[in-house]
Design a protein around this motif. Structure first.
Motif, PDB file in Angstrom:
ATOM      1  N   ARG A 185       0.872  -1.174   0.000  1.00 40.58           N
ATOM      2  CA  ARG A 185       0.000   0.000   0.000  1.00 40.58           C
ATOM      3  C   ARG A 185       0.908   1.223   0.000  1.00 40.58           C
ATOM      4  NH1 ARG A 185      -4.122  -1.713   4.776  1.00 40.58           N
ATOM      5  NH2 ARG A 185      -5.293  -3.343   3.663  1.00 40.58           N
ATOM      6  N   LEU A 186       0.709   2.090  -0.964  1.00 44.45           N
ATOM      7  CA  LEU A 186       1.627   3.208  -1.159  1.00 44.45           C
ATOM      8  C   LEU A 186       0.880   4.532  -1.109  1.00 44.45           C
ATOM      9  CD1 LEU A 186       3.645   1.733  -4.170  1.00 44.45           C
ATOM     10  CD2 LEU A 186       4.294   1.692  -1.751  1.00 44.45           C
TER      11      LEU A 186
ATOM     12  N   THR B 273       1.448   7.731  -7.531  1.00 43.99           N
ATOM     13  CA  THR B 273       1.081   9.117  -7.836  1.00 43.99           C
ATOM     14  C   THR B 273      -0.203   9.521  -7.117  1.00 43.99           C
ATOM     15  OG1 THR B 273      -0.004   8.340  -9.857  1.00 43.99           O
ATOM     16  CG2 THR B 273       2.258   9.139 -10.061  1.00 43.99           C
ATOM     17  N   GLU B 274      -0.894   8.551  -6.538  1.00 41.82           N
ATOM     18  CA  GLU B 274      -2.009   8.758  -5.622  1.00 41.82           C
ATOM     19  C   GLU B 274      -2.041   7.549  -4.717  1.00 41.82           C
ATOM     20  OE1 GLU B 274      -5.922   7.155  -7.849  1.00 41.82           O
ATOM     21  OE2 GLU B 274      -5.020   8.892  -8.851  1.00 41.82           O
TER      22      GLU B 274
ATOM     23  N   VAL C 109      -2.282  -3.505 -10.551  1.00 43.82           N
ATOM     24  CA  VAL C 109      -2.659  -2.311  -9.789  1.00 43.82           C
ATOM     25  C   VAL C 109      -4.171  -2.362  -9.566  1.00 43.82           C
ATOM     26  CG1 VAL C 109      -2.575   0.204  -9.647  1.00 43.82           C
ATOM     27  CG2 VAL C 109      -0.791  -1.031 -10.923  1.00 43.82           C
ATOM     28  N   PRO C 110      -4.631  -2.932  -8.459  1.00 42.80           N
ATOM     29  CA  PRO C 110      -6.078  -3.026  -8.243  1.00 42.80           C
ATOM     30  C   PRO C 110      -6.720  -1.733  -7.765  1.00 42.80           C
ATOM     31  CG  PRO C 110      -4.920  -4.015  -6.407  1.00 42.80           C
ATOM     32  CD  PRO C 110      -3.869  -3.642  -7.414  1.00 42.80           C
ATOM     33  N   ARG C 111      -5.890  -0.800  -7.287  1.00 39.56           N
ATOM     34  CA  ARG C 111      -6.436   0.452  -6.739  1.00 39.56           C
ATOM     35  C   ARG C 111      -5.399   1.552  -6.870  1.00 39.56           C
ATOM     36  NH1 ARG C 111      -6.180   3.028  -1.829  1.00 39.56           N
ATOM     37  NH2 ARG C 111      -4.890   1.379  -0.926  1.00 39.56           N
ATOM     38  N   GLY C 112      -5.823   2.723  -7.335  1.00 38.54           N
ATOM     39  CA  GLY C 112      -4.940   3.875  -7.388  1.00 38.54           C
ATOM     40  C   GLY C 112      -4.164   3.988  -8.686  1.00 38.54           C
ATOM     41  N   ALA C 113      -3.063   4.732  -8.636  1.00 42.25           N
ATOM     42  CA  ALA C 113      -2.240   4.977  -9.814  1.00 42.25           C
ATOM     43  C   ALA C 113      -0.775   5.052  -9.410  1.00 42.25           C
ATOM     44  CB  ALA C 113      -2.656   6.270 -10.512  1.00 42.25           C
ATOM     45  N   VAL C 114       0.085   4.522 -10.284  1.00 40.35           N
ATOM     46  CA  VAL C 114       1.525   4.503 -10.029  1.00 40.35           C
ATOM     47  C   VAL C 114       2.255   4.798 -11.333  1.00 40.35           C
ATOM     48  CG1 VAL C 114       1.278   2.774  -8.179  1.00 40.35           C
ATOM     49  CG2 VAL C 114       1.775   2.020 -10.526  1.00 40.35           C
ATOM     50  N   THR C 115       3.544   5.037 -11.221  1.00 41.14           N
ATOM     51  CA  THR C 115       4.397   5.084 -12.408  1.00 41.14           C
ATOM     52  C   THR C 115       5.411   3.956 -12.318  1.00 41.14           C
ATOM     53  OG1 THR C 115       5.920   6.664 -11.364  1.00 41.14           O
ATOM     54  CG2 THR C 115       4.157   7.561 -12.748  1.00 41.14           C
ATOM     55  N   LEU C 116       5.693   3.355 -13.453  1.00 43.51           N
ATOM     56  CA  LEU C 116       6.700   2.304 -13.574  1.00 43.51           C
ATOM     57  C   LEU C 116       7.932   2.893 -14.239  1.00 43.51           C
ATOM     58  CD1 LEU C 116       7.715  -0.662 -13.600  1.00 43.51           C
ATOM     59  CD2 LEU C 116       6.435  -0.958 -15.746  1.00 43.51           C
TER      60      LEU C 116
ATOM     61  N   SER D 189       8.712   3.070 -18.050  1.00 42.55           N
ATOM     62  CA  SER D 189       7.524   2.691 -18.822  1.00 42.55           C
ATOM     63  C   SER D 189       6.357   3.648 -18.667  1.00 42.55           C
ATOM     64  CB  SER D 189       7.075   1.272 -18.454  1.00 42.55           C
ATOM     65  OG  SER D 189       8.063   0.324 -18.814  1.00 42.55           O
ATOM     66  N   GLY D 190       6.324   4.457 -17.625  1.00 46.48           N
ATOM     67  CA  GLY D 190       5.270   5.451 -17.497  1.00 46.48           C
ATOM     68  C   GLY D 190       4.151   5.073 -16.561  1.00 46.48           C
ATOM     69  N   ALA D 191       2.994   5.697 -16.783  1.00 47.39           N
ATOM     70  CA  ALA D 191       1.877   5.626 -15.841  1.00 47.39           C
ATOM     71  C   ALA D 191       1.109   4.318 -15.956  1.00 47.39           C
ATOM     72  CB  ALA D 191       0.937   6.803 -16.085  1.00 47.39           C
ATOM     73  N   LEU D 192       0.675   3.817 -14.788  1.00 47.37           N
ATOM     74  CA  LEU D 192      -0.219   2.671 -14.693  1.00 47.37           C
ATOM     75  C   LEU D 192      -1.408   3.086 -13.848  1.00 47.37           C
ATOM     76  CD1 LEU D 192       2.381  -0.144 -13.869  1.00 47.37           C
ATOM     77  CD2 LEU D 192       1.394   0.363 -16.108  1.00 47.37           C
ATOM     78  N   ALA D 193      -2.612   2.798 -14.352  1.00 51.72           N
ATOM     79  CA  ALA D 193      -3.837   3.183 -13.661  1.00 51.72           C
ATOM     80  C   ALA D 193      -4.500   1.955 -13.046  1.00 51.72           C
ATOM     81  CB  ALA D 193      -4.784   3.873 -14.643  1.00 51.72           C
ATOM     82  N   THR D 194      -5.590   2.194 -12.325  1.00 56.62           N
ATOM     83  CA  THR D 194      -6.347   1.106 -11.708  1.00 56.62           C
ATOM     84  C   THR D 194      -6.739   0.059 -12.757  1.00 56.62           C
ATOM     85  OG1 THR D 194      -7.237   2.571 -10.006  1.00 56.62           O
ATOM     86  CG2 THR D 194      -8.457   0.552 -10.449  1.00 56.62           C
TER      87      THR D 194
END
Length: 255
Positions: free
Chosen positions: A188-189, A239-240, A207-214, A217-222
């Motif tokens: 959990r981040l 990122t959230e 990514v089951p919840r939220g948003a991250v960057t890899l 490779s860039g952005a990954l969303a829910t």
């Protein structure tokens, strides 16, 4: 059990998943499942199922059979009641690691626990969970069940070994699975927090919840997922508020 691999990062977007939608269930499938069969998308490494499920209040999966599968369930919101033919039962909720070994054969049901009065108030919330299946090392083992709360470890913000059969996680993972080449990690981040992916022949990031960057490779969303081969060490940064599930696998199924 592994072969020579070329480094590969394969991003799978949430919108491209197949789905099962009926009146009480919204289920999105990362791999072939049920009537959504794609012979080119049956597994990655040892992972055969990564289903992202939302079940309506007062409903759920009636009693049904499984065999020769290690099934890990991770709840994100709400609660899920498990009952099986070996006499095990339990309520699964966020922060609780749960594993069922189907082995030689087991019957179980999974129901949304929210259609009830608690403290004089009626609760009718959907339950949102991810269910993941990996093959066991051996077929025909004795069915089993295990669960353990790990909410405190998740609060630390790093990758937490949730379920593992690997020797290096003995005594570290919350629960054990019957495959010595596979491990599930969760994190959990908060925004700005990062974790680093382990090195392994096969990784599956979801990514089951939220948003991250890899990293690189860039952005990954829910709902997005990434399949890695012969690569690791990248940083995942939230990122959230986000939650990630990561399978580390040191073998694969025959194609």
């Amino acid at each position: 059990m592994t072969r020579t691999l070329s480094p590969r990062t394969d991003i799978r977007r949430a919108r491209d998943r197949s789905a099962t939608r009926i009146d009480w269930l919204d289920s999105k499938h990362s791999f072939s499942f049920g009537r959504s069969h794609d012979p080119a998308n049956t597994h990655h490494g040892l992972l055969l199922v990564n289903n992202d499920d939302v079940v309506s209040p007062g409903t759920g999966f009636d009693t049904h059979p499984h065999q020769d599968m290690e099934i890990v369930t991770w709840v994100l919101r709400g609660s899920l009641v498990h009952q099986d033919s070996t006499g095990h039962s339990g309520v699964i909720y966020p922060g609780l690691a749960q594993r069922m070994s189907a082995g030689s054969g087991i019957l179980h049901s999974e129901k949304n626990d929210s259609w009830r009065l608690r403290g004089g108030v009626e609760h009718v919330d959907p339950v949102h969970f991810v269910q993941m299946w990996v093959v066991p090392d051996e077929s025909g083992i004795t069915p089993g069940y295990e669960q353990l709360e790990i909410d405190d470890q998740l609060l630390a913000g790093g990758l937490v070994p949730v379920a593992s059969g690997m020797d290096q996680h003995r005594g570290e993972s919350a629960i054990r699975i019957k495959n010595k080449y596979a491990a599930l990690h969760a994190a959990r981040l908060a925004p700005g927090q990062s974790v680093t992916l382990p090195e392994a022949p096969f990784l599956h990031l979801f990514v089951p919840r939220g948003a991250v960057t890899l990293e690189d490779s860039g952005a990954l969303a829910t709902g997005d997922a990434v399949r890695f081969a012969a690569i690791g060490g990248q940083r995942i940064t939230a990122t959230e508020d986000a939650e990630i599930l990561l399978w580390e696998m040191h073998a694969t199924l025959a194609s």
